[in-house]
Design a protein around this motif. Structure first.
Motif, short mmCIF file in Angstrom:
data_model
loop_
_atom_site.label_atom_id
_atom_site.label_comp_id
_atom_site.label_asym_id
_atom_site.label_seq_id
_atom_site.Cartn_x
_atom_site.Cartn_y
_atom_site.Cartn_z
N GLY A 233 0.83 -1.19 0.00
CA GLY A 233 0.00 0.00 0.00
C GLY A 233 0.86 1.23 0.00
N TYR A 234 1.31 1.64 1.16
CA TYR A 234 2.18 2.81 1.21
C TYR A 234 3.50 2.49 0.53
CZ TYR A 234 -0.93 4.30 4.91
OH TYR A 234 -2.02 4.66 5.64
N PHE A 235 4.03 3.45 -0.13
CA PHE A 235 5.41 3.27 -0.54
C PHE A 235 6.20 4.48 -0.09
CE2 PHE A 235 4.77 6.26 -3.92
CZ PHE A 235 3.56 5.95 -4.51
N GLN A 236 7.45 4.25 0.14
CA GLN A 236 8.28 5.32 0.67
C GLN A 236 9.05 5.99 -0.45
OE1 GLN A 236 7.40 5.83 3.65
NE2 GLN A 236 8.47 7.77 3.55
N VAL A 237 8.82 7.24 -0.64
CA VAL A 237 9.59 7.98 -1.63
C VAL A 237 10.57 8.87 -0.89
CG1 VAL A 237 7.74 7.92 -3.32
CG2 VAL A 237 7.89 9.81 -1.72
N SER A 238 11.54 9.36 -1.62
CA SER A 238 12.52 10.23 -0.97
C SER A 238 11.91 11.60 -0.77
CB SER A 238 13.77 10.32 -1.85
OG SER A 238 13.40 10.47 -3.20
N LEU A 239 11.86 12.04 0.47
CA LEU A 239 11.23 13.31 0.80
C LEU A 239 12.29 14.28 1.33
CD1 LEU A 239 8.09 11.86 2.60
CD2 LEU A 239 8.23 12.72 0.27
N ALA A 240 12.24 15.49 0.82
CA ALA A 240 13.24 16.48 1.22
C ALA A 240 12.93 17.07 2.60
CB ALA A 240 13.32 17.59 0.18
N VAL A 241 11.65 17.37 2.85
CA VAL A 241 11.32 18.05 4.10
C VAL A 241 10.24 17.35 4.92
CG1 VAL A 241 12.07 20.39 3.50
CG2 VAL A 241 9.80 19.61 2.80
N TYR A 242 9.29 16.69 4.26
CA TYR A 242 8.18 16.13 5.02
C TYR A 242 8.68 15.10 6.04
CZ TYR A 242 3.80 14.20 6.44
OH TYR A 242 2.74 13.80 7.21
N GLY A 243 8.33 15.32 7.29
CA GLY A 243 8.75 14.42 8.35
C GLY A 243 10.22 14.50 8.69
N GLN A 244 10.90 15.51 8.17
CA GLN A 244 12.36 15.61 8.34
C GLN A 244 12.75 16.70 9.33
OE1 GLN A 244 14.08 13.21 6.47
NE2 GLN A 244 11.98 12.64 5.96
N GLY A 246 14.18 18.75 12.21
CA GLY A 246 15.36 18.48 13.02
C GLY A 246 16.56 18.04 12.19
N LYS A 247 16.28 17.62 10.96
CA LYS A 247 17.39 17.21 10.09
C LYS A 247 17.84 18.37 9.22
CE LYS A 247 15.85 12.42 9.88
NZ LYS A 247 15.04 11.52 9.05
N ALA A 248 18.94 18.15 8.53
CA ALA A 248 19.50 19.21 7.70
C ALA A 248 18.81 19.27 6.35
CB ALA A 248 21.00 18.98 7.51
N CYS A 249 18.54 20.48 5.91
CA CYS A 249 17.99 20.68 4.57
C CYS A 249 18.98 20.14 3.53
CB CYS A 249 17.74 22.16 4.32
SG CYS A 249 17.34 22.56 2.60
N PRO A 250 18.51 19.29 2.61
CA PRO A 250 19.44 18.72 1.63
C PRO A 250 19.99 19.76 0.65
CG PRO A 250 17.18 17.98 1.22
CD PRO A 250 17.16 18.74 2.52
N ARG A 251 19.41 20.96 0.67
CA ARG A 251 19.88 21.98 -0.26
C ARG A 251 20.83 22.97 0.40
NH1 ARG A 251 15.05 23.95 -3.19
NH2 ARG A 251 14.56 24.88 -1.19
N PRO A 270 13.91 26.94 6.95
CA PRO A 270 13.95 28.39 7.17
C PRO A 270 15.13 29.04 6.46
CG PRO A 270 14.71 27.21 9.12
CD PRO A 270 14.22 26.17 8.16
N GLY A 271 16.06 28.25 5.97
CA GLY A 271 17.22 28.82 5.29
C GLY A 271 16.93 29.19 3.85
N CYS A 272 16.17 28.37 3.16
CA CYS A 272 16.00 28.63 1.72
C CYS A 272 14.56 28.78 1.27
CB CYS A 272 16.73 27.57 0.90
SG CYS A 272 16.27 25.87 1.25
N GLN A 273 13.59 28.80 2.20
CA GLN A 273 12.20 29.04 1.81
C GLN A 273 11.74 30.36 2.43
OE1 GLN A 273 11.13 24.57 2.68
NE2 GLN A 273 9.36 25.52 1.66
N HIS A 274 11.25 31.26 1.58
CA HIS A 274 10.85 32.58 2.06
C HIS A 274 9.50 33.01 1.48
CE1 HIS A 274 14.81 33.04 3.81
NE2 HIS A 274 15.30 32.61 2.68
#
Length: 274
Positions: A233-244, A246-251, A270-274
């Motif tokens: 049913g669910y499949f896991q895709v690579s997510l940049a921010v959802y559920g992330q 506390g982790k580092a922004c990949p960008r 907060p670093g790259c989204q305005h």
DNA sequence: CGTAGACCCTGCGCGC
DNA sequence: TGCGCGCAGGGTCTAC
């Protein structure tokens, strides 16, 4: 099994297996979904008919049978629709089961009961109240910057909520709204009144590509909805921010944050989204 | 009218 | 280990 990519991958998977199969029996085991299942209507419109094709509108899966009737299924937050061997035991929250000719059954399991299952006779689909107020599909070329900009005219409110408004465009759920906004570097709280034409176009493109990328990824990581235990049913895709959070922004490396908007979690950098 | 919030329901993971 | 709490990817309804 909510967001649109899962529903679309499910549709593609079932489209390879179901057409031509006959629905031998319709079992309503537990009618209590968001709207009560109507055993009588489901049986009279579906039993004994052959499945012809599978379509999708928004997050509704549409199973057309001969004679023009359609079985409509919405998976809500926790629904799973799986094709299993007929002798698999009935599990908790198995609301609906279609016994197919041969030795399989298609079952709908939905613990949280936010899902839906109902049948419509021919030609009434677009008039049905579930579909009447839906916005455009996100994967086609209807979705572009001009459309979003026109829809946003005169409105206020944050862009994240706007993207998730199914009256504007369907299928952009909570995960992919956050992901699309990250792709175009727009803060989820930015007012729709403060978005320019070029950004609207990038948003439209990002919404579509975020969803289609997930469909492509899901189609490769998950190619079988008929596993024995019915847990696919669910499949896991690579997510940049959802559920992330506390982790580092990949960008940009800044720490991803979580906020709440309209009772749903939003994730952003907060670093790259305005 | 548009928008914000509550609400529907069960299960799971986490912290204590 | 056990328990309570918060949270979960859906949509709809009501109150402002």
């Amino acid at each position: 099994m909510p967001e649109l990519p899962e529903v679309e991958v499910l549709r593609l998977s079932l489209a390879r297996r179901l057409p031509g199969r006959q629905i031998a029996r319709v079992d309503v085991r537990s009618p209590a979904l968001r709207e009560p299942l109507d055993r009588k209507v489901l049986r009279s419109l579906l039993a004994g008919r052959s499945i012809e094709r599978l379509r999708r509108r928004a997050k509704y899966l549409l199973i057309d049978v001969e004679g023009g009737s359609t079985l409509v299924i919405h998976l809500g937050m926790s629904g799973r629709l799986t094709l299993i061997d007929r002798d698999q035991p009935v599990v908790a929250h198995e609301h609906l089961a279609l016994q197919l000719d041969g030795d399989q059954r298609l079952r709908l399991v939905d613990p949280r009961r936010f899902g839906l299952a109902f049948a419509l006779p021919s030609a009434t689909l677009e008039d049905d109240r579930h579909f009447a107020h839906l916005g455009i599909e996100p994967l086609g070329d209807e979705l572009d910057g001009a459309y979003l900009r026109a829809q946003a005219r005169g409105r206020r409110g944050p862009i994240k909520t706007f993207l998730m408004d199914g009256g504007v465009v369907v299928g952009v759920g909570n995960i992919y709204a956050s992901e699309a906004l990250w792709r175009v570097r727009v803060h989820p709280r930015r007012s729709v009144a403060r978005i320019g034409a070029a950004t609207w176009q990038r948003l439209a493109d990002a919404a579509r590509s975020t969803l289609s990328d997930a469909i492509a990824e899901g189609g490769t990581t998950l190619n079988d909805f008929s596993d024995g235990d019915g847990n696919a049913g669910y499949f896991q895709v690579s997510l940049a921010v959802y559920g992330q959070d506390g982790k580092a922004c990949p960008r940009c490396g800044r720490t991803i944050r979580k906020i709440v908007q309209a009772n749903r979690s939003s994730f952003y950098c907060p670093g790259c989204q305005h």
